[in-house]
Design a protein around this motif. Structure first.
Motif, mmCIF file in Angstrom:
data_model
loop_
_atom_site.group_PDB
_atom_site.id
_atom_site.type_symbol
_atom_site.label_atom_id
_atom_site.label_comp_id
_atom_site.label_asym_id
_atom_site.label_seq_id
_atom_site.Cartn_x
_atom_site.Cartn_y
_atom_site.Cartn_z
ATOM 1 N N UNK A 6 48.697 48.415 48.821
ATOM 2 C CA UNK A 6 50.041 48.762 48.391
ATOM 3 C C UNK A 6 50.365 48.069 47.061
ATOM 4 N N UNK A 7 51.066 48.799 46.208
ATOM 5 C CA UNK A 7 51.516 48.240 44.928
ATOM 6 C C UNK A 7 50.357 47.647 44.130
ATOM 7 N N UNK A 8 49.242 48.343 44.149
ATOM 8 C CA UNK A 8 48.078 47.871 43.403
ATOM 9 C C UNK A 8 48.372 47.932 41.905
ATOM 10 N N UNK A 9 48.208 46.813 41.181
ATOM 11 C CA UNK A 9 48.515 46.820 39.747
ATOM 12 C C UNK A 9 47.618 47.793 38.984
ATOM 13 N N UNK A 10 48.170 48.393 37.948
ATOM 14 C CA UNK A 10 47.400 49.296 37.098
ATOM 15 C C UNK A 10 46.503 48.471 36.185
ATOM 16 N N UNK A 11 45.246 48.847 36.105
ATOM 17 C CA UNK A 11 44.321 48.128 35.230
ATOM 18 C C UNK A 11 44.591 48.488 33.775
ATOM 19 N N UNK A 12 44.739 47.492 32.948
ATOM 20 C CA UNK A 12 44.888 47.701 31.510
ATOM 21 C C UNK A 12 43.961 46.798 30.701
ATOM 22 N N UNK A 13 43.332 45.813 31.355
ATOM 23 C CA UNK A 13 42.580 44.792 30.626
ATOM 24 C C UNK A 13 41.079 44.920 30.852
ATOM 25 N N UNK A 45 43.799 37.025 31.349
ATOM 26 C CA UNK A 45 43.937 38.035 32.394
ATOM 27 C C UNK A 45 45.046 37.681 33.381
ATOM 28 N N UNK A 46 45.151 36.409 33.722
ATOM 29 C CA UNK A 46 46.173 35.996 34.674
ATOM 30 C C UNK A 46 45.882 36.523 36.071
ATOM 31 N N UNK A 47 46.907 37.082 36.714
ATOM 32 C CA UNK A 47 46.759 37.553 38.095
ATOM 33 C C UNK A 47 46.584 39.068 38.178
ATOM 34 N N UNK A 48 46.043 39.672 37.141
ATOM 35 C CA UNK A 48 45.838 41.115 37.101
ATOM 36 C C UNK A 48 44.371 41.453 37.360
ATOM 37 N N UNK A 49 44.101 42.583 38.021
ATOM 38 C CA UNK A 49 42.711 43.050 38.093
ATOM 39 C C UNK A 49 42.232 43.432 36.703
ATOM 40 N N UNK A 50 40.933 43.416 36.497
ATOM 41 C CA UNK A 50 40.406 43.673 35.156
ATOM 42 C C UNK A 50 38.990 44.206 35.256
ATOM 43 N N UNK A 51 38.547 44.836 34.181
ATOM 44 C CA UNK A 51 37.184 45.354 34.106
ATOM 45 C C UNK A 51 36.343 44.437 33.230
ATOM 46 N N UNK A 59 38.640 36.335 41.755
ATOM 47 C CA UNK A 59 37.306 35.917 41.344
ATOM 48 C C UNK A 59 37.352 34.641 40.508
ATOM 49 N N UNK A 60 38.451 34.391 39.814
ATOM 50 C CA UNK A 60 38.522 33.213 38.956
ATOM 51 C C UNK A 60 38.445 31.926 39.772
ATOM 52 N N UNK A 104 40.423 37.952 48.152
ATOM 53 C CA UNK A 104 40.532 38.985 47.120
ATOM 54 C C UNK A 104 40.099 40.372 47.526
ATOM 55 N N UNK A 105 39.893 40.605 48.822
ATOM 56 C CA UNK A 105 39.539 41.952 49.249
ATOM 57 C C UNK A 105 38.050 42.180 49.302
#
Length: 308
Positions: free
Chosen positions: A7-14, A129-135, A222-223, A253-254
Motif C-alpha cells: 500500500x502507498x508504495x512510493x513512485x521510483x524517481x531515483x 536517496x533517503x527512505x525512497x526505493x531506487x534503481x 538495503x542501506x 524491507x520485503x
C-alpha cells in the motif's frame, strides 16, 4: 506464493549508477579516460545507461564516481563554446547530439573514495536517496532500448514490494563470473522469488544457473543492511550478501524477486564483447549500417579468411 501489492508504495524517481571502477581490463586506454566514457560507436557507454534510466521514468540520477572521473560530469554538462561553434556553422545535427546528454535528467555526483566494492558504492548513495526505493544500473551492462527490463522490474516492485534483481540464465560453466540466485517459482511469467544469493560460486556449488546482472530495484532498507554487512568475496562489501540477508528475512524491507531477462544485453566491460557491441549497434544504425554491413561482409568473406 507471492506477496500482496504494497500500500502507498512510493513512485521510483531515483537511479544510482556506480562508476568508480578503474577499468583495468581496458588499460592503457583507461589510464586517463574513464572506462564509462569509452565510445560505443559515437556515444559514450555511460550515456546509454542514463538514457535507459530516463526511459523508465527515473529523472533523478546519482553517479558514484572516483578519482579521474571528472569527464563524466563534463559530458552531462553544457559546453557553451562547442555549442556556439556548431551553431555558427549551422551544424544543427551535431548541435542537437551534443545537447542531448545535458537534458536527460537531473544529475548528481558523489565520490566513493575507497574502492570497497559495489555494496559500499551503493551505500554512498544513502544520503541522497533517503527512505525512497531506487534503481541501480551498472555501467558495463547495456540493455537494448527495445527491451524494457528496468520498467518491468519497477512494475514487479510495485506489485510485490521489496527489492528486485535482474536474472540471466547462463551456461553453468560461466556462473562463477556472477552473483547466483536460488529461486522459487511464482505465478508471474518470468518472475522468480529469490531465496538465496551467492557471489561468484564455483559451478559445483551454484544453486542454479541464474546469474544476477547489472540492474537492481532496491528497497531503502538495503542501506542499513549494507552498514552491517562485513566484507565478503575479494575483501569487498557485496550487494549480493546484503540481498541474501533480505531474501532470508522478508521482514527486512520485503521480499526479493528476480526478473528473468531474455532480451538483448551488451557487456561492455569485456574487451571482446565491447567490440562485438560496437559492430552490432553500428550494423543497426540507419546512417552507418548499410555501408558498414557491406564492408563487413566483404571483410569476412575476403581479408578475414586470409587471417586463418
Amino acid at each position: 506464493m507471492t506477496s500482496p501489492r504494497p500500500r502507498n508504495s512510493p513512485i521510483l524517481t531515483k537511479a544510482v549508477i556506480p562508476a568508480a571502477g578503474l577499468g583495468t581490463r581496458f588499460l592503457p586506454a583507461t589510464k586517463a579516460t574513464p572506462k564509462e566514457m569509452l565510445p560505443v560507436v559515437d556515444q559514450p557507454a555511460i550515456q546509454y545507461v542514463v538514457e535507459e534510466a530516463t526511459r523508465a521514468g527515473l529523472t533523478d540520477v546519482l553517479m558514484i564516481t572516483g578519482r579521474n572521473k571528472r569527464p563524466l560530469e563534463d559530458h552531462f554538462d553544457r559546453n557553451y563554446e562547442l555549442e556556439e561553434v556548431l551553431r555558427a556553422k549551422g551544424d544543427e545535427s551535431r548541435l542537437s547530439r551534443v545537447q542531448q546528454s545535458t537534458g536527460l535528467a537531473t544529475m548528481h555526483y558523489v565520490r566513493q573514495g575507497d574502492p570497497k566494492g559495489l555494496g559500499h558504492a551503493i551505500l554512498c548513495a544513502a544520503p541522497h536517496v533517503g527512505d525512497q526505493p531506487f534503481a541501480v544500473l551498472l555501467g558495463d551492462d547495456l540493455i537494448d532500448a527495445r527491451d524494457p527490463l528496468l520498467t518491468t522490474m519497477m512494475d514487479v516492485r510495485e506489485r510485490h514490494g521489496g527489492s528486485v534483481v535482474a536474472l540471466l540464465e547462463v551456461d553453468p560453466g560461466q556462473i562463477h563470473l556472477y552473483g547466483c540466485a536460488a529461486v522459487e517459482e511464482t505465478d508471474g511469467n518470468g518472475v522468480k522469488r529469490v531465496t538465496d544469493l551467492v557471489e561468484k560460486p564455483a559451478a559445483a556449488d551454484a544453486p542454479s544457473n541464474y546469474a544476477v546482472i547489472g540492474r537492481y530495484v532496491l528497497d531503502p532498507a538495503v542501506f542499513e543492511v549494507l552498514r552491517n554487512t562485513p566484507p565478503g568475496r575479494g575483501g569487498e562489501i557485496q550487494i549480493t550478501d546484503a540481498l541474501q540477508t533480505m531474501a532470508a528475512d522478508p521482514s527486512i524491507g520485503g521480499p526479493v524477486h528476480g526478473v528473468v531477462f531474455q532480451g538483448r544485453r551488451y557487456d561492455t566491460g569485456d574487451r571482446g564483447d565491447y567490440l562485438r557491441t560496437i559492430v552490432r549497434l553500428a550494423c543497426e544504425r540507419e546512417d552507418l549500417g548499410p555501408d558498414f554491413r557491406d564492408w563487413l561482409t566483404k571483410y569476412v568473406n575476403g581479408e578475414m579468411r586470409e587471417l586463418g
